[in-house]
Write a protein that holds these residues in place. Sequence first.
Motif, PDB file in Angstrom:
ATOM      1  N   GLY A 290       0.815  -1.206   0.000  1.00 46.09           N
ATOM      2  CA  GLY A 290       0.000   0.000   0.000  1.00 46.09           C
ATOM      3  C   GLY A 290       0.847   1.253   0.000  1.00 46.09           C
ATOM      4  O   GLY A 290       2.013   1.237   0.372  1.00 46.09           O
ATOM      5  N   ALA A 291       0.227   2.325  -0.448  1.00 45.22           N
ATOM      6  CA  ALA A 291       0.930   3.606  -0.480  1.00 45.22           C
ATOM      7  C   ALA A 291       1.094   4.133   0.943  1.00 45.22           C
ATOM      8  O   ALA A 291       0.221   3.961   1.788  1.00 45.22           O
ATOM      9  CB  ALA A 291       0.150   4.602  -1.320  1.00 45.22           C
ATOM     10  N   GLN A 292       2.238   4.765   1.188  1.00 41.65           N
ATOM     11  CA  GLN A 292       2.472   5.377   2.497  1.00 41.65           C
ATOM     12  C   GLN A 292       1.467   6.505   2.689  1.00 41.65           C
ATOM     13  O   GLN A 292       1.194   7.276   1.787  1.00 41.65           O
ATOM     14  CB  GLN A 292       3.889   5.933   2.564  1.00 41.65           C
ATOM     15  N   ARG A 293       0.911   6.594   3.876  1.00 39.21           N
ATOM     16  CA  ARG A 293      -0.054   7.651   4.173  1.00 39.21           C
ATOM     17  C   ARG A 293       0.524   8.582   5.225  1.00 39.21           C
ATOM     18  O   ARG A 293       1.119   8.141   6.182  1.00 39.21           O
ATOM     19  CB  ARG A 293      -1.368   7.057   4.636  1.00 39.21           C
ATOM     20  N   MET A 294       0.349   9.870   4.978  1.00 43.30           N
ATOM     21  CA  MET A 294       0.896  10.901   5.872  1.00 43.30           C
ATOM     22  C   MET A 294      -0.242  11.736   6.421  1.00 43.30           C
ATOM     23  O   MET A 294      -1.243  11.948   5.744  1.00 43.30           O
ATOM     24  CB  MET A 294       1.805  11.851   5.089  1.00 43.30           C
ATOM     25  N   GLN A 295      -0.037  12.251   7.611  1.00 38.76           N
ATOM     26  CA  GLN A 295      -0.990  13.205   8.166  1.00 38.76           C
ATOM     27  C   GLN A 295      -0.650  14.598   7.654  1.00 38.76           C
ATOM     28  O   GLN A 295       0.429  14.842   7.096  1.00 38.76           O
ATOM     29  CB  GLN A 295      -0.991  13.133   9.677  1.00 38.76           C
ATOM     30  N   ILE A 296      -1.552  15.509   7.858  1.00 38.75           N
ATOM     31  CA  ILE A 296      -1.445  16.841   7.277  1.00 38.75           C
ATOM     32  C   ILE A 296      -0.182  17.590   7.699  1.00 38.75           C
ATOM     33  O   ILE A 296       0.397  18.343   6.906  1.00 38.75           O
ATOM     34  CB  ILE A 296      -2.729  17.655   7.557  1.00 38.75           C
ATOM     35  N   GLY A 297       0.289  17.384   8.913  1.00 40.85           N
ATOM     36  CA  GLY A 297       1.499  18.064   9.371  1.00 40.85           C
ATOM     37  C   GLY A 297       2.718  17.688   8.549  1.00 40.85           C
ATOM     38  O   GLY A 297       3.534  18.548   8.183  1.00 40.85           O
ATOM     39  N   GLU A 298       2.846  16.407   8.239  1.00 41.95           N
ATOM     40  CA  GLU A 298       3.967  15.959   7.411  1.00 41.95           C
ATOM     41  C   GLU A 298       3.839  16.501   5.991  1.00 41.95           C
ATOM     42  O   GLU A 298       4.824  16.899   5.369  1.00 41.95           O
ATOM     43  CB  GLU A 298       4.045  14.431   7.389  1.00 41.95           C
TER      44      GLU A 298
ATOM     45  N   LEU B 267      -9.789  21.033  -4.760  1.00 43.84           N
ATOM     46  CA  LEU B 267      -8.579  20.862  -5.560  1.00 43.84           C
ATOM     47  C   LEU B 267      -7.707  19.707  -5.091  1.00 43.84           C
ATOM     48  O   LEU B 267      -7.061  19.056  -5.902  1.00 43.84           O
ATOM     49  CB  LEU B 267      -7.733  22.145  -5.547  1.00 43.84           C
ATOM     50  N   ALA B 268      -7.662  19.493  -3.782  1.00 42.90           N
ATOM     51  CA  ALA B 268      -6.724  18.505  -3.258  1.00 42.90           C
ATOM     52  C   ALA B 268      -7.285  17.803  -2.024  1.00 42.90           C
ATOM     53  O   ALA B 268      -6.792  17.987  -0.910  1.00 42.90           O
ATOM     54  CB  ALA B 268      -5.391  19.165  -2.930  1.00 42.90           C
ATOM     55  N   PRO B 269      -8.299  16.986  -2.227  1.00 37.36           N
ATOM     56  CA  PRO B 269      -8.808  16.238  -1.072  1.00 37.36           C
ATOM     57  C   PRO B 269      -7.825  15.151  -0.663  1.00 37.36           C
ATOM     58  O   PRO B 269      -7.091  14.630  -1.513  1.00 37.36           O
ATOM     59  CB  PRO B 269     -10.108  15.621  -1.604  1.00 37.36           C
ATOM     60  N   PRO B 270      -7.776  14.827   0.626  1.00 37.62           N
ATOM     61  CA  PRO B 270      -6.903  13.729   1.048  1.00 37.62           C
ATOM     62  C   PRO B 270      -7.427  12.410   0.491  1.00 37.62           C
ATOM     63  O   PRO B 270      -8.627  12.269   0.221  1.00 37.62           O
ATOM     64  CB  PRO B 270      -7.002  13.770   2.569  1.00 37.62           C
ATOM     65  N   SER B 271      -6.533  11.467   0.305  1.00 36.71           N
ATOM     66  CA  SER B 271      -6.933  10.164  -0.245  1.00 36.71           C
ATOM     67  C   SER B 271      -7.798   9.367   0.714  1.00 36.71           C
ATOM     68  O   SER B 271      -8.598   8.544   0.296  1.00 36.71           O
ATOM     69  CB  SER B 271      -5.696   9.339  -0.603  1.00 36.71           C
ATOM     70  N   ALA B 272      -7.613   9.618   2.004  1.00 42.71           N
ATOM     71  CA  ALA B 272      -8.353   8.835   2.999  1.00 42.71           C
ATOM     72  C   ALA B 272      -8.412   9.609   4.306  1.00 42.71           C
ATOM     73  O   ALA B 272      -7.830  10.685   4.442  1.00 42.71           O
ATOM     74  CB  ALA B 272      -7.666   7.487   3.215  1.00 42.71           C
ATOM     75  N   ARG B 273      -9.141   9.034   5.237  1.00 40.52           N
ATOM     76  CA  ARG B 273      -9.179   9.552   6.601  1.00 40.52           C
ATOM     77  C   ARG B 273      -8.971   8.376   7.543  1.00 40.52           C
ATOM     78  O   ARG B 273      -9.396   7.259   7.271  1.00 40.52           O
ATOM     79  CB  ARG B 273     -10.510  10.233   6.896  1.00 40.52           C
ATOM     80  N   SER B 274      -8.315   8.673   8.651  1.00 41.13           N
ATOM     81  CA  SER B 274      -8.097   7.630   9.652  1.00 41.13           C
ATOM     82  C   SER B 274      -9.409   7.359  10.376  1.00 41.13           C
ATOM     83  O   SER B 274     -10.386   8.099  10.217  1.00 41.13           O
ATOM     84  CB  SER B 274      -7.029   8.077  10.655  1.00 41.13           C
ATOM     85  N   GLN B 275      -9.421   6.322  11.198  1.00 39.99           N
ATOM     86  CA  GLN B 275     -10.619   6.025  11.983  1.00 39.99           C
ATOM     87  C   GLN B 275     -10.972   7.187  12.893  1.00 39.99           C
ATOM     88  O   GLN B 275     -12.133   7.406  13.194  1.00 39.99           O
ATOM     89  CB  GLN B 275     -10.435   4.740  12.787  1.00 39.99           C
ATOM     90  N   GLY B 276      -9.956   7.946  13.303  1.00 35.83           N
ATOM     91  CA  GLY B 276     -10.183   9.100  14.152  1.00 35.83           C
ATOM     92  C   GLY B 276     -10.554  10.364  13.381  1.00 35.83           C
ATOM     93  O   GLY B 276     -10.739  11.421  13.969  1.00 35.83           O
ATOM     94  N   GLY B 277     -10.639  10.258  12.048  1.00 37.25           N
ATOM     95  CA  GLY B 277     -11.037  11.397  11.231  1.00 37.25           C
ATOM     96  C   GLY B 277      -9.891  12.264  10.726  1.00 37.25           C
ATOM     97  O   GLY B 277     -10.121  13.296  10.095  1.00 37.25           O
ATOM     98  N   PHE B 278      -8.643  11.847  10.990  1.00 40.02           N
ATOM     99  CA  PHE B 278      -7.501  12.622  10.511  1.00 40.02           C
ATOM    100  C   PHE B 278      -7.326  12.432   9.011  1.00 40.02           C
ATOM    101  O   PHE B 278      -7.477  11.324   8.493  1.00 40.02           O
ATOM    102  CB  PHE B 278      -6.205  12.195  11.226  1.00 40.02           C
ATOM    103  N   ARG B 279      -6.989  13.526   8.334  1.00 40.81           N
ATOM    104  CA  ARG B 279      -6.718  13.462   6.900  1.00 40.81           C
ATOM    105  C   ARG B 279      -5.463  12.627   6.672  1.00 40.81           C
ATOM    106  O   ARG B 279      -4.460  12.806   7.355  1.00 40.81           O
ATOM    107  CB  ARG B 279      -6.490  14.873   6.343  1.00 40.81           C
ATOM    108  N   LEU B 280      -5.510  11.775   5.654  1.00 36.97           N
ATOM    109  CA  LEU B 280      -4.365  10.950   5.285  1.00 36.97           C
ATOM    110  C   LEU B 280      -4.044  11.180   3.819  1.00 36.97           C
ATOM    111  O   LEU B 280      -4.920  11.087   2.956  1.00 36.97           O
ATOM    112  CB  LEU B 280      -4.656   9.471   5.547  1.00 36.97           C
TER     113      LEU B 280
END
Length: 133
Positions: free
Chosen positions: A2-10, A30-43
């Motif tokens: 799988g592709a590495q997923r980063m949070q918004i800070g990184e 323009l640039a939605p995150p590919s996913a969200r974590s279970q806690g709702g964090f952008r990934l």
Amino acid sequence: MGAQRMQIGEVADRTGLSLRTIRHYEEVGLAPPSARSQGGFRLYTDDDVNRLLVIKRMKPLGFTLEEMRDLLTVLDDLQSGPAEGAGRAELLKRLALYRALVEERCDKMRTRLADAEQFSAELATELRQHGRS
């Protein structure tokens, strides 16, 4: 794998964009995150980061959000769209138009920068003539 997923800070660290700017580009579509974590964090993925970098490069050249959206669509469609034929030719034509616009705007920026550097040199000369360096 799988592709590495980063949070918004990184992503902010990697792109030099603020968290607020990244969220804004998400809000305007323009640039939605590919996913969200279970806690709702952008990934975000590397592809998301690259998309944000395209936007970052277009912004100082004066492109509108609509133009950014259109170019991103062209790039996305070339990545996953028609491999040949009229559809691909049209995408390449639109991409060439954006390339020409970028070159035109870069030329204008180079001229403005040269003017600014000349002005700075003139002020430095004035300072030297009046005893300060």
